[in-house]
Design a protein around this motif. Structure first.
Motif, PDB file in Angstrom:
ATOM      1  N   MET A 155      71.185  55.191  48.694  1.00 20.14           N
ATOM      2  CA  MET A 155      69.717  55.256  47.865  1.00 20.14           C
ATOM      3  C   MET A 155      68.750  54.392  48.720  1.00 20.14           C
ATOM      4  O   MET A 155      67.650  54.720  48.745  1.00 20.14           O
ATOM      5  CB  MET A 155      69.822  54.553  46.596  1.00 20.14           C
ATOM      6  N   LYS A 156      69.175  53.392  49.298  1.00 14.78           N
ATOM      7  CA  LYS A 156      68.059  52.638  50.092  1.00 14.78           C
ATOM      8  C   LYS A 156      67.800  53.403  51.392  1.00 14.78           C
ATOM      9  O   LYS A 156      66.636  53.420  51.830  1.00 14.78           O
ATOM     10  CB  LYS A 156      68.800  51.322  50.649  1.00 14.78           C
ATOM     11  N   LEU A 157      68.642  54.224  51.795  1.00 12.74           N
ATOM     12  CA  LEU A 157      68.174  55.124  52.740  1.00 12.74           C
ATOM     13  C   LEU A 157      67.082  56.152  52.496  1.00 12.74           C
ATOM     14  O   LEU A 157      66.104  56.533  53.119  1.00 12.74           O
ATOM     15  CB  LEU A 157      69.319  55.873  53.400  1.00 12.74           C
ATOM     16  N   LEU A 158      67.477  56.712  51.400  1.00 17.46           N
ATOM     17  CA  LEU A 158      66.261  57.623  50.645  1.00 17.46           C
ATOM     18  C   LEU A 158      64.948  57.018  50.365  1.00 17.46           C
ATOM     19  O   LEU A 158      63.866  57.629  50.716  1.00 17.46           O
ATOM     20  CB  LEU A 158      66.739  58.219  49.181  1.00 17.46           C
ATOM     21  N   ILE A 159      64.705  55.676  49.924  1.00 17.33           N
ATOM     22  CA  ILE A 159      63.918  55.139  49.726  1.00 17.33           C
ATOM     23  C   ILE A 159      63.108  54.620  50.896  1.00 17.33           C
ATOM     24  O   ILE A 159      61.883  54.994  51.308  1.00 17.33           O
ATOM     25  CB  ILE A 159      64.051  53.798  49.073  1.00 17.33           C
ATOM     26  N   LYS A 160      63.889  54.632  52.111  1.00 16.69           N
ATOM     27  CA  LYS A 160      63.236  54.296  53.645  1.00 16.69           C
ATOM     28  C   LYS A 160      62.798  55.413  54.253  1.00 16.69           C
ATOM     29  O   LYS A 160      61.646  55.400  54.764  1.00 16.69           O
ATOM     30  CB  LYS A 160      64.353  53.581  54.450  1.00 16.69           C
ATOM     31  N   VAL A 161      63.281  56.611  53.901  1.00 17.60           N
ATOM     32  CA  VAL A 161      62.804  57.862  54.398  1.00 17.60           C
ATOM     33  C   VAL A 161      61.484  58.189  53.873  1.00 17.60           C
ATOM     34  O   VAL A 161      60.536  58.850  54.231  1.00 17.60           O
ATOM     35  CB  VAL A 161      63.873  58.965  54.110  1.00 17.60           C
ATOM     36  N   LEU A 162      61.487  57.901  52.252  1.00 20.95           N
ATOM     37  CA  LEU A 162      60.274  58.370  51.624  1.00 20.95           C
ATOM     38  C   LEU A 162      59.025  57.289  52.030  1.00 20.95           C
ATOM     39  O   LEU A 162      57.804  57.918  52.089  1.00 20.95           O
ATOM     40  CB  LEU A 162      60.432  58.317  50.168  1.00 20.95           C
ATOM     41  N   ASN A 163      59.308  56.026  52.209  1.00 20.71           N
ATOM     42  CA  ASN A 163      58.443  55.128  52.702  1.00 20.71           C
ATOM     43  C   ASN A 163      58.024  55.506  53.992  1.00 20.71           C
ATOM     44  O   ASN A 163      56.561  55.457  54.258  1.00 20.71           O
ATOM     45  CB  ASN A 163      58.717  53.745  52.616  1.00 20.71           C
ATOM     46  N   TRP A 164      58.857  56.042  55.048  1.00 23.54           N
ATOM     47  CA  TRP A 164      58.387  56.500  56.316  1.00 23.54           C
ATOM     48  C   TRP A 164      57.370  57.778  56.237  1.00 23.54           C
ATOM     49  O   TRP A 164      56.451  57.774  57.056  1.00 23.54           O
ATOM     50  CB  TRP A 164      59.455  56.514  57.179  1.00 23.54           C
ATOM     51  N   GLY A 165      57.753  58.679  55.344  1.00 20.04           N
ATOM     52  CA  GLY A 165      56.974  59.781  55.356  1.00 20.04           C
ATOM     53  C   GLY A 165      55.542  59.437  54.669  1.00 20.04           C
ATOM     54  O   GLY A 165      54.590  60.022  55.108  1.00 20.04           O
ATOM     55  N   ASP A 166      55.350  58.373  53.869  1.00 23.92           N
ATOM     56  CA  ASP A 166      54.041  57.941  53.374  1.00 23.92           C
ATOM     57  C   ASP A 166      53.174  57.294  54.372  1.00 23.92           C
ATOM     58  O   ASP A 166      52.192  57.609  54.382  1.00 23.92           O
ATOM     59  CB  ASP A 166      54.409  57.311  52.125  1.00 23.92           C
ATOM     60  N   ARG A 167      53.928  56.555  55.492  1.00 27.73           N
ATOM     61  CA  ARG A 167      53.018  55.660  56.181  1.00 27.73           C
ATOM     62  C   ARG A 167      52.778  56.672  57.513  1.00 27.73           C
ATOM     63  O   ARG A 167      51.940  56.439  58.095  1.00 27.73           O
ATOM     64  CB  ARG A 167      54.052  54.649  56.761  1.00 27.73           C
ATOM     65  N   HIS A 168      53.645  57.459  57.970  1.00 26.02           N
ATOM     66  CA  HIS A 168      53.412  58.598  59.044  1.00 26.02           C
ATOM     67  C   HIS A 168      53.052  59.831  58.607  1.00 26.02           C
ATOM     68  O   HIS A 168      53.872  60.752  59.006  1.00 26.02           O
ATOM     69  CB  HIS A 168      54.725  58.444  60.004  1.00 26.02           C
ATOM     70  N   HIS A 169      51.747  60.120  58.264  1.00 24.89           N
ATOM     71  CA  HIS A 169      51.514  61.345  57.845  1.00 24.89           C
ATOM     72  C   HIS A 169      50.287  61.812  58.284  1.00 24.89           C
ATOM     73  O   HIS A 169      49.075  61.274  58.032  1.00 24.89           O
ATOM     74  CB  HIS A 169      51.420  61.217  56.181  1.00 24.89           C
ATOM     75  N   PRO A 170      50.078  62.643  59.293  1.00 25.88           N
ATOM     76  CA  PRO A 170      48.858  62.953  60.125  1.00 25.88           C
ATOM     77  C   PRO A 170      48.225  63.960  59.194  1.00 25.88           C
ATOM     78  O   PRO A 170      48.353  64.631  58.337  1.00 25.88           O
ATOM     79  CB  PRO A 170      49.388  63.780  61.045  1.00 25.88           C
ATOM     80  N   MET A 171      46.760  63.852  59.585  1.00 27.64           N
ATOM     81  CA  MET A 171      45.963  64.896  58.707  1.00 27.64           C
ATOM     82  C   MET A 171      45.911  66.165  58.866  1.00 27.64           C
ATOM     83  O   MET A 171      45.769  66.785  57.685  1.00 27.64           O
ATOM     84  CB  MET A 171      44.536  64.308  59.031  1.00 27.64           C
ATOM     85  N   TRP A 172      46.484  66.866  59.843  1.00 32.93           N
ATOM     86  CA  TRP A 172      46.480  68.184  60.176  1.00 32.93           C
ATOM     87  C   TRP A 172      47.852  68.548  59.420  1.00 32.93           C
ATOM     88  O   TRP A 172      47.790  69.739  58.882  1.00 32.93           O
ATOM     89  CB  TRP A 172      46.856  68.411  61.624  1.00 32.93           C
ATOM     90  N   LEU A 173      48.839  67.833  58.735  1.00 32.50           N
ATOM     91  CA  LEU A 173      49.702  68.192  57.795  1.00 32.50           C
ATOM     92  C   LEU A 173      49.144  68.367  56.508  1.00 32.50           C
ATOM     93  O   LEU A 173      49.968  69.123  56.008  1.00 32.50           O
ATOM     94  CB  LEU A 173      50.831  67.008  57.876  1.00 32.50           C
TER      95      LEU A 173
END
Length: 144
Positions: free
Chosen positions: A1-19
């Motif tokens: 569960m902690k890994l899922l939360i880490k992945v989701l938080n990483w996705g929220d922080r590293h999101h380029p505009m072109w995406l």
């Protein structure tokens, strides 16, 4: 569960505009496929004519579920609201499309639907991790 939360938080922080533009295009493709699915129900009608009552009802429910998920999910993905939820809900439909519907002997033909289904499935997996982005309704709601 902690890994899922880490992945989701990483996705929220590293999101380029072109995406974000890619996410909007993905939503529009899903809407387009939902509309084309709704306009081509003759294939499901012929399946239901040759099946029993229980099977025909099941086929009809599946067809309506696919149309609804593509239309509503595509709209919500395009505007950036509940993107991860609708990506997760659309994944089983795309898995079925890739492995059961479009996997045929003419897979390497230039206009095969298999490649579109694979691309959309990979994009859904990408946005399941990446999330909404800055050009989204959710981001505007977080700011306000």
């Amino acid at each position: 569960m902690k890994l899922l939360i880490k992945v989701l938080n990483w996705g929220d922080r590293h999101h380029p505009m072109w995406l974000d533009f890619f996410r909007i295009a993905l939503g529009l493709v899903l809407i387009w496929k939902g509309v084309s699915f709704a306009l081509n129900l003759s294939a499901f009608t012929s399946l239901m004519m040759n099946a029993g009552l229980g099977t025909a009802v099941f086929i009809s429910l599946i067809a309506h579920l696919i149309m609804g998920l593509h239309l509503i999910g595509g709209l919500f993905i395009a505007i950036g609201s509940h993107t991860r939820t609708f990506c997760l809900l659309n994944l089983p439909v795309l898995l079925g499309a890739v492995f059961f519907v479009n996997l045929s002997p003419n897979i390497f033909s230039p206009y095969a639907e298999f490649w579109l289904s694979c691309s959309v499935m990979l994009a859904l997996l990408c946005f399941l991790i990446e999330g909404d982005g800055k050009l989204s309704v959710e981001h505007e709601r977080k700011i306000a």
